[in-house]
Design an enzyme around this catalytic site. Structure first.
Site, PDB file in Angstrom:
ATOM      1  N   ASN A   8       0.910  -1.304   0.044  1.00  0.00           N
ATOM      2  CA  ASN A   8      -0.103  -0.291   0.061  1.00  0.00           C
ATOM      3  C   ASN A   8       0.744   1.268  -0.275  1.00  0.00           C
ATOM      4  O   ASN A   8       1.613   1.360   1.060  1.00  0.00           O
ATOM      5  CB  ASN A   8      -0.762   0.120   1.225  1.00  0.00           C
ATOM      6  CG  ASN A   8      -1.678   1.185   1.232  1.00  0.00           C
ATOM      7  OD1 ASN A   8      -1.294   2.259   1.116  1.00  0.00           O
ATOM      8  ND2 ASN A   8      -2.970   1.049   1.713  1.00  0.00           N
ATOM      9  N   HIS A  11       1.214   6.203   1.473  1.00  0.00           N
ATOM     10  CA  HIS A  11       1.983   7.268   2.178  1.00  0.00           C
ATOM     11  C   HIS A  11       3.034   7.724   1.554  1.00  0.00           C
ATOM     12  O   HIS A  11       3.664   8.852   1.969  1.00  0.00           O
ATOM     13  CB  HIS A  11       2.390   6.619   3.948  1.00  0.00           C
ATOM     14  CG  HIS A  11       1.232   6.283   4.691  1.00  0.00           C
ATOM     15  ND1 HIS A  11       0.259   7.301   4.695  1.00  0.00           N
ATOM     16  CD2 HIS A  11       0.575   5.299   5.051  1.00  0.00           C
ATOM     17  CE1 HIS A  11      -0.776   6.965   5.646  1.00  0.00           C
ATOM     18  NE2 HIS A  11      -0.656   5.667   5.576  1.00  0.00           N
ATOM     19  N   HIS A  44      -5.491   3.572  -1.383  1.00  0.00           N
ATOM     20  CA  HIS A  44      -6.811   4.085  -1.052  1.00  0.00           C
ATOM     21  C   HIS A  44      -7.478   5.401  -1.422  1.00  0.00           C
ATOM     22  O   HIS A  44      -6.630   6.407  -1.187  1.00  0.00           O
ATOM     23  CB  HIS A  44      -6.985   4.017   0.487  1.00  0.00           C
ATOM     24  CG  HIS A  44      -8.195   4.132   1.172  1.00  0.00           C
ATOM     25  ND1 HIS A  44      -8.305   4.196   2.710  1.00  0.00           N
ATOM     26  CD2 HIS A  44      -9.578   4.393   0.685  1.00  0.00           C
ATOM     27  CE1 HIS A  44      -9.497   4.284   2.912  1.00  0.00           C
ATOM     28  NE2 HIS A  44     -10.114   4.704   1.783  1.00  0.00           N
ATOM     29  N   ARG A  46      -9.519   7.845  -1.006  1.00  0.00           N
ATOM     30  CA  ARG A  46     -10.488   8.393   0.026  1.00  0.00           C
ATOM     31  C   ARG A  46     -11.314   9.728  -0.515  1.00  0.00           C
ATOM     32  O   ARG A  46     -10.864  10.466  -1.330  1.00  0.00           O
ATOM     33  CB  ARG A  46      -9.617   9.041   1.268  1.00  0.00           C
ATOM     34  CG  ARG A  46      -8.683   8.016   2.027  1.00  0.00           C
ATOM     35  CD  ARG A  46      -8.225   8.414   3.409  1.00  0.00           C
ATOM     36  NE  ARG A  46      -9.212   8.745   4.245  1.00  0.00           N
ATOM     37  CZ  ARG A  46      -9.625   7.611   5.302  1.00  0.00           C
ATOM     38  NH1 ARG A  46      -8.647   6.911   5.579  1.00  0.00           N
ATOM     39  NH2 ARG A  46     -10.539   7.872   6.022  1.00  0.00           N
ATOM     40  N   ARG A  50      -7.026  12.941   0.833  1.00  0.00           N
ATOM     41  CA  ARG A  50      -5.864  13.377   1.711  1.00  0.00           C
ATOM     42  C   ARG A  50      -4.754  12.833   1.025  1.00  0.00           C
ATOM     43  O   ARG A  50      -3.550  13.609   1.285  1.00  0.00           O
ATOM     44  CB  ARG A  50      -6.128  13.236   2.890  1.00  0.00           C
ATOM     45  CG  ARG A  50      -5.999  11.588   3.187  1.00  0.00           C
ATOM     46  CD  ARG A  50      -6.110  11.341   4.868  1.00  0.00           C
ATOM     47  NE  ARG A  50      -7.287  11.607   5.426  1.00  0.00           N
ATOM     48  CZ  ARG A  50      -7.666  10.800   6.471  1.00  0.00           C
ATOM     49  NH1 ARG A  50      -6.933  10.318   7.102  1.00  0.00           N
ATOM     50  NH2 ARG A  50      -8.977  11.209   7.041  1.00  0.00           N
ATOM     51  N   GLU A  71      -8.598   0.534  -2.691  1.00  0.00           N
ATOM     52  CA  GLU A  71      -9.676   0.717  -1.535  1.00  0.00           C
ATOM     53  C   GLU A  71     -10.504   2.113  -1.479  1.00  0.00           C
ATOM     54  O   GLU A  71     -10.106   3.075  -2.042  1.00  0.00           O
ATOM     55  CB  GLU A  71      -8.880   0.714   0.002  1.00  0.00           C
ATOM     56  CG  GLU A  71      -7.936  -0.450   0.100  1.00  0.00           C
ATOM     57  CD  GLU A  71      -6.780  -0.074   1.188  1.00  0.00           C
ATOM     58  OE1 GLU A  71      -7.182   0.842   1.827  1.00  0.00           O
ATOM     59  OE2 GLU A  71      -6.184  -0.908   1.549  1.00  0.00           O
ATOM     60  N   THR A 102      -8.269   3.929   8.679  1.00  0.00           N
ATOM     61  CA  THR A 102      -9.596   3.179   8.431  1.00  0.00           C
ATOM     62  C   THR A 102      -9.802   2.470   9.968  1.00  0.00           C
ATOM     63  O   THR A 102      -9.021   1.972  10.502  1.00  0.00           O
ATOM     64  CB  THR A 102      -9.420   2.177   7.594  1.00  0.00           C
ATOM     65  OG1 THR A 102      -9.117   2.528   6.406  1.00  0.00           O
ATOM     66  CG2 THR A 102     -10.784   1.215   7.288  1.00  0.00           C
ATOM     67  N   GLU A 152     -11.259  -9.233   3.108  1.00  0.00           N
ATOM     68  CA  GLU A 152      -9.875  -8.622   3.918  1.00  0.00           C
ATOM     69  C   GLU A 152     -10.185  -8.683   5.274  1.00  0.00           C
ATOM     70  O   GLU A 152     -10.866  -7.832   5.763  1.00  0.00           O
ATOM     71  CB  GLU A 152      -9.411  -7.501   3.297  1.00  0.00           C
ATOM     72  CG  GLU A 152      -8.121  -7.117   3.577  1.00  0.00           C
ATOM     73  CD  GLU A 152      -7.504  -5.757   3.188  1.00  0.00           C
ATOM     74  OE1 GLU A 152      -7.881  -5.376   2.068  1.00  0.00           O
ATOM     75  OE2 GLU A 152      -6.462  -5.404   3.948  1.00  0.00           O
ATOM     76  N   HIS A 201      -3.891  -4.416   7.680  1.00  0.00           N
ATOM     77  CA  HIS A 201      -4.080  -3.087   8.614  1.00  0.00           C
ATOM     78  C   HIS A 201      -3.216  -3.204  10.004  1.00  0.00           C
ATOM     79  O   HIS A 201      -3.335  -4.231  10.868  1.00  0.00           O
ATOM     80  CB  HIS A 201      -5.342  -2.965   9.159  1.00  0.00           C
ATOM     81  CG  HIS A 201      -5.522  -1.336   9.347  1.00  0.00           C
ATOM     82  ND1 HIS A 201      -5.132  -0.849  10.269  1.00  0.00           N
ATOM     83  CD2 HIS A 201      -6.107  -0.483   8.390  1.00  0.00           C
ATOM     84  CE1 HIS A 201      -5.450   0.795  10.285  1.00  0.00           C
ATOM     85  NE2 HIS A 201      -5.944   0.908   9.271  1.00  0.00           N
TER      86      HIS A 201
HETATM   87  N1  PXP Z   1      -6.095  -2.796   4.024  1.00  0.00           N
HETATM   88  C1  PXP Z   1      -7.034  -1.838   4.384  1.00  0.00           C
HETATM   89  C2  PXP Z   1      -8.382  -2.379   3.863  1.00  0.00           C
HETATM   90  C3  PXP Z   1      -6.598  -0.693   4.561  1.00  0.00           C
HETATM   91  O1  PXP Z   1      -7.629   0.492   4.760  1.00  0.00           O
HETATM   92  C4  PXP Z   1      -5.325  -0.199   4.869  1.00  0.00           C
HETATM   93  C5  PXP Z   1      -4.966   1.203   5.330  1.00  0.00           C
HETATM   94  O2  PXP Z   1      -4.795   1.806   4.008  1.00  0.00           O
HETATM   95  C6  PXP Z   1      -4.186  -1.137   4.914  1.00  0.00           C
HETATM   96  C7  PXP Z   1      -4.731  -2.506   4.484  1.00  0.00           C
HETATM   97  C8  PXP Z   1      -2.747  -0.967   5.203  1.00  0.00           C
HETATM   98  O3  PXP Z   1      -2.617  -0.739   6.517  1.00  0.00           O
HETATM   99  P1  PXP Z   1      -1.234  -0.238   7.000  1.00  0.00           P
HETATM  100  O4  PXP Z   1      -0.827   0.959   6.368  1.00  0.00           O
HETATM  101  O5  PXP Z   1      -1.586  -0.119   8.449  1.00  0.00           O
HETATM  102  O6  PXP Z   1      -0.314  -1.351   6.611  1.00  0.00           O
END
Ligand code: PXP
Length: 250
Positions: A8, A11, A44, A46, A50, A71, A102, A152, A201
């Site tokens: 992901n 960031h 994601h 959003r 952001r 996402e 989330t 998930e 997550h």
């Molecule tokens: N899965 C989902 C559905 C999420 O919303 C997120 C965060 O955007 C992640 C996985 C990844 O989480 P993390 O950034 O804490 O690894």
């Protein structure tokens, strides 16, 4: 078989958006992740935009050659964007205004009509429909009812119990083990329903191993900890280390 790793890269966009600057590029980040062995890229989109922007989703669709998972909230606006851009998968997530990240899984049961409509539209257009849910049997049954192809499982509660050494002994370890049991049971139930099982997550290099030992979990979506580590060791190295942490668990 070891689980797939989707990185992901939200960031990377967070750093860019902090200055509304052109760098760092999410496309460059995705390419490095793929070269380092990531099986896919997760972002994601959003409602408040952001970090990831609509243009990022388009650019990533053109450049990601592995697997693109987006996402999003189960709104008409978002589903329209997905159908237009055609990622490989969409993970429907809850979204609350003002949340830092989330906050737990989607309540499929109480939003059943909305989620069913979104899943139908995504599937009709050939996009894999995944639901981000807590490891709760009622949510898994609801995911099956609305015809989702994947769940998930939200690992946030497990991850929280392992933070800062809390999972090594005492109360943290007890809670982490309880949460692992919930994840194990949820993964088994989801697989019985014929659902693909993913997880994510809050997962870190330190806590991913125990979850990676759950055989039914075929995919991880991991972001923050990889991007955080990449600040010190570089993105290629950070992805390879997470890949190795998952592989070592099997
Ligand atoms: N899965 C989902 C559905 C999420 O919303 C997120 C965060 O955007 C992640 C996985 C990844 O989480 P993390 O950034 O804490 O690894």
């Amino acid at each position: 078989m070891t689980a797939r790793l989707n990185v992901n890269i939200d960031h990377v966009a967070t750093v860019r958006q902090a200055r509304r600057a052109p760098e760092p590029s999410v496309v460059a980040a995705a390419m490095i992740c793929e070269q380092a062995g990531a099986d896919g890229i997760t972002i994601h989109l959003r409602g408040d935009r952001r970090h990831i922007q609509d243009a990022d989703v388009r650019l990533l669709r053109e450049s990601v050659t592995t697997y693109l998972n987006v996402e999003m909230a189960a709104t008409e606006e978002m589903v329209k964007v997905a159908i237009e851009i055609q990622p490989d998968a969409v993970s429907l997530v809850p979204e609350n205004r003002g949340e830092i990240t989330t906050e737990g899984g989607l309540n499929v049961r109480t939003n059943i009509a909305i989620v069913r409509a979104a899943v139908n539209k995504l599937r009709e257009s050939g996009i894999m429909a995944s639901l981000f849910i807590d490891p709760d049997p009622h949510q898994i049954e609801a995911a099956h009812e609305v015809n989702a192809q994947q769940v998930e499982l939200c690992t946030a509660a497990y991850a929280e119990a392992t933070l800062g050494g809390r999972g090594i002994h005492g109360e943290g370890a007890v809670r982490a083990n309880q949460e692992l049991r919930r994840l194990r049971e949820a993964a088994a139930l989801a697989a019985q329903y014929g659902l693909h099982v993913a997880a994510g997550h809050g997962l870190t290099y330190r806590n991913v191993g125990a979850v990676a030992r759950i055989g039914e979990i075929a995919e991880f979506n991991i972001g923050h900890n990889i991007i955080a580590r990449s600040v010190f060791v570089g993105l290629d190295h950070a992805v390879r280390e997470m890949r190795a942490a998952i592989d070592a668990a099997k």
